[in-house]
Enzyme design. Structure first.
Site, PDB file in Angstrom:
ATOM      1  N   HIS A 104      10.872  -2.068  10.141  1.00  0.00           N
ATOM      2  CA  HIS A 104      11.327  -3.437   9.868  1.00  0.00           C
ATOM      3  C   HIS A 104      11.265  -4.195  11.192  1.00  0.00           C
ATOM      4  O   HIS A 104      12.259  -4.315  11.899  1.00  0.00           O
ATOM      5  CB  HIS A 104      12.748  -3.441   9.307  1.00  0.00           C
ATOM      6  CG  HIS A 104      12.786  -3.378   7.817  1.00  0.00           C
ATOM      7  ND1 HIS A 104      12.282  -4.381   7.025  1.00  0.00           N
ATOM      8  CD2 HIS A 104      13.238  -2.424   6.965  1.00  0.00           C
ATOM      9  CE1 HIS A 104      12.432  -4.056   5.744  1.00  0.00           C
ATOM     10  NE2 HIS A 104      13.000  -2.870   5.680  1.00  0.00           N
ATOM     11  N   ASP A 109      14.850  -6.594   6.893  1.00  0.00           N
ATOM     12  CA  ASP A 109      16.088  -5.856   6.598  1.00  0.00           C
ATOM     13  C   ASP A 109      17.289  -6.807   6.698  1.00  0.00           C
ATOM     14  O   ASP A 109      18.208  -6.765   5.869  1.00  0.00           O
ATOM     15  CB  ASP A 109      16.263  -4.645   7.537  1.00  0.00           C
ATOM     16  CG  ASP A 109      16.054  -4.984   9.012  1.00  0.00           C
ATOM     17  OD1 ASP A 109      15.494  -6.068   9.324  1.00  0.00           O
ATOM     18  OD2 ASP A 109      16.454  -4.178   9.871  1.00  0.00           O
ATOM     19  N   TYR A 300      -2.063 -17.465   2.592  1.00  0.00           N
ATOM     20  CA  TYR A 300      -0.962 -18.222   2.002  1.00  0.00           C
ATOM     21  C   TYR A 300      -1.143 -19.713   2.275  1.00  0.00           C
ATOM     22  O   TYR A 300      -1.720 -20.115   3.272  1.00  0.00           O
ATOM     23  CB  TYR A 300       0.370 -17.779   2.611  1.00  0.00           C
ATOM     24  CG  TYR A 300       0.668 -16.314   2.429  1.00  0.00           C
ATOM     25  CD1 TYR A 300       0.292 -15.639   1.279  1.00  0.00           C
ATOM     26  CD2 TYR A 300       1.341 -15.608   3.422  1.00  0.00           C
ATOM     27  CE1 TYR A 300       0.574 -14.298   1.120  1.00  0.00           C
ATOM     28  CE2 TYR A 300       1.632 -14.261   3.269  1.00  0.00           C
ATOM     29  CZ  TYR A 300       1.240 -13.606   2.110  1.00  0.00           C
ATOM     30  OH  TYR A 300       1.522 -12.294   1.959  1.00  0.00           O
ATOM     31  N   GLU A 374      23.364  -8.263  15.211  1.00  0.00           N
ATOM     32  CA  GLU A 374      23.898  -8.157  13.853  1.00  0.00           C
ATOM     33  C   GLU A 374      24.902  -9.264  13.524  1.00  0.00           C
ATOM     34  O   GLU A 374      25.249  -9.456  12.356  1.00  0.00           O
ATOM     35  CB  GLU A 374      24.491  -6.761  13.627  1.00  0.00           C
ATOM     36  CG  GLU A 374      23.371  -5.727  13.479  1.00  0.00           C
ATOM     37  CD  GLU A 374      23.872  -4.296  13.379  1.00  0.00           C
ATOM     38  OE1 GLU A 374      24.945  -3.998  13.941  1.00  0.00           O
ATOM     39  OE2 GLU A 374      23.171  -3.481  12.757  1.00  0.00           O
TER      40      GLU A 374
END
Ligand code: NI
Length: 402
Positions: A104, A109, A300, A374
């Site tokens: 990741h 994640d 894309y 985090e």
């Protein structure tokens, strides 16, 4: 209103241990695009735990959950991408990837975790919601044709009035956001050109049609598209990144293969570039007696943020985090299939700061040592909640401060 925001912030603080645990679990078990079976099962199990959600699997991997409020109102979709990259992780922390060669490294994640966190908190407010929140856990953002298009085809955007999504950005400090109206990411198209001449002995070039010499002319002339054929006010990249030919010093090869990428923001310019490219390839090869094959693959669409939705996101985040936390974004030449959702409803795709210089969390996306602060997880959840509480009239509900 202020009490509601405090209540939501308390809810987010309460689930912070879950956020960290989910993110680490996902980080340890990354799966490549279109192979996110365990990831999908993990997400689905968490969503079931929250209750109150209508959960579907429109594609083999990827999950969509609907939280339908007690009263009618707008339908707001929030998208997270869930796939990982073919990179060998070089971080040494305990929850590093357990899968060799898969990582990741783009923060998906974290995106998955933020959307799970928003779903967990918002299920507790179902009776106060006016409208619907649709949580889209999308597979395969990193690999063409991408998962977004398939989900849109499956109808996940039906009745959606507004769509938002967020991406981790290690270049921004945790606690901050960047956003802009207009172009956000480019359309990452690719091309392949095979030039066929006539191989022969390198000592007798006059008896051959040298595809190397012709290929060099093609590469040089392709630069004219950006330099002379298109408006300098429009961002455009034409990069030849592959030039493959030959087997020996004394042999003129029979063919060369070129490859590369074209990136732009403007959809009209995007349609024009392959036409200009083929004109050059045809002209140069014909001039020297060679033939060609030209293949152009559209990647894309460009992510183009809606002005009104972007203004609403900016207002929600500014009110929640303060004006200094929200900076103006810059368009990126990278690609993103969030654009598929924007063909169905106006949307805003913004960046969540995940960097922390003091902690050494500075590596860019797609780097083998990429990681995120985090703290960005709860910040990202709160940002989603700020938008939803404004738009689905949470404050007008039967809210009473605890
Ligand atoms: Ni990404």
């Amino acid at each position: 209103m202020a009490e509601l925001k405090q209540q939501l912030a308390a809810d987010v603080a309460r689930i912070q241990p879950d956020l960290v645990a989910w993110r680490r679990r996902l980080h340890q078990n990354p799966e490549l695009s279109f192979q996110e079976h365990e990831t999908t099962a993990f997400i689905e199990a968490r969503l079931h735990d929250f209750g109150a959600l209508e959960i579907t699997r429109p594609t083999p991997t990827g999950v969509v959950a609907r939280l339908i409020g007690a009263r009618p109102g707008p339908v707001v979709a929030i998208r997270a991408d869930i796939d990982a990259l073919p990179i060998q992780e070089e971080n040494s922390f305990a929850f590093r990837s357990q899968r060799p060669g898969v990582m990741h490294a783009c923060g998906h994640d974290g995106h998955t975790t933020m959307l799970l966190g928003a779903a967990k908190v918002l299920t507790g407010y179902q009776t106060r919601l006016s409208g619907e929140v649709r949580f889209i856990f999308q597979h395969a953002e990193e690999q063409l044709p991408g998962g977004a298009e398939a989900l849109v085809q499956a109808g996940v955007m039906d009745q959606v009035d507004r769509v938002i999504g967020a991406h981790m950005e290690p270049g921004l400090p945790v606690g901050t956001f960047a956003m802009r109206a207009g172009p956000v990411t480019a359309s990452p198209d690719t091309f392949r050109i095979v030039i066929t001449g006539l191989g022969g002995h390198a000592a007798d070039p006059h008896r051959s049609v040298d595809p190397v010499a012709i290929g060099v002319q093609v590469v040089a002339n392709l630069q004219m598209i950006v330099a002379r054929n298109t408006d300098p006010q429009e961002a455009l990249v034409v990069s030849v990144t592959k030039f493959m030919a030959g087997s020996a010093d004394n042999i003129i090869p029979g063919s060369v293969e070129l490859g590369g990428t074209v990136r732009s923001f403007n959809p009209e310019l995007r349609q024009k570039v392959p036409v200009l490219m083929e004109r050059i390839v045809r002209g140069v090869t014909e001039a020297h007696g060679a033939s060609y094959e030209f293949t152009y693959v559209q990647g894309y669409r460009s992510v183009i943020n809606d002005q009104a939705v972007t203004d609403l996101v900016r207002r929600a985040l500014t009110q929640t985090f303060g004006p200094e936390a929200v900076v103006e974004g810059v368009p990126l030449m990278a690609g993103e299939d969030f654009s598929a959702y924007q063909t169905k409803a106006p949307g805003c795709f913004y960046q969540v700061g995940s960097g922390n210089v003091a902690e050494g969390i500075t590596y860019p996306l797609h780097h083998p040592r990429f990681t995120l602060d985090e703290g960005a997880l709860s910040v990202g959840v709160m940002a989603f909640l700020a938008c939803i509480s404004d738009w689905l009239k949470l404050a007008d509900g039967d809210f009473a401060p605890a």
